[in-house]
Design a protein around this motif. Structure first.
Motif: not given
Length: 131
Positions: A74, A118-124
């Protein structure tokens, strides 16, 4: 349970850079061949060859992100951190290597900032665990 998972992830991050993979050797050979090609073949000019020294750590961070992704299955915060660190280095190195005009390509950095967000927002989110 959560503490054990954090310990496993931290161990993976520490060991990701210690892989005995040929990536560093391959990068060294590629840079050497580029420099040799510039000297041997007439008409082959590598402008700003020193930018290869920015390209190498960027590729290393990208490789580390890929290996972490393979292990974790992931996009974890550690994978995102490696990707976010590698993208600006790779972009600046390629701009110099290809002898592009910063005045024409600077919007790439705005696009990259949006992609990173966007990448950071998709990561828990990371959970802080005091030791």
């Amino acid at each position: 349970m959560q503490n054990d998972m954090n310990d496993n992830i931290n161990a993976e991050v520490k060991n990701a850079g210690k892989d005995r993979t040929p990536v560093w050797g391959i990068m060294g050979i590629a840079v050497g061949l580029l420099l040799l090609g510039q000297m041997v073949f007439q008409g082959f000019e590598l402008h700003n060859w020193w930018a290869c020294f920015m390209l190498i750590p960027g590729m290393g961070m990208g490789w580390r992100a890929y290996r972490l992704y393979q292990r974790q299955g992931r996009i974890s915060p550690q994978v995102a951190d490696q990707l976010i660190g590698s993208l600006p280095l790779l972009t600046v190195a390629l701009i110099f290597l290809l002898n592009l005009d910063f005045g024409r390509v600077w919007p790439i950095f705005i696009i990259m900032g949006g992609l990173m967000t966007l990448l950071r927002s998709k990561v828990e989110p990371r959970t802080y665990q005091p030791e």
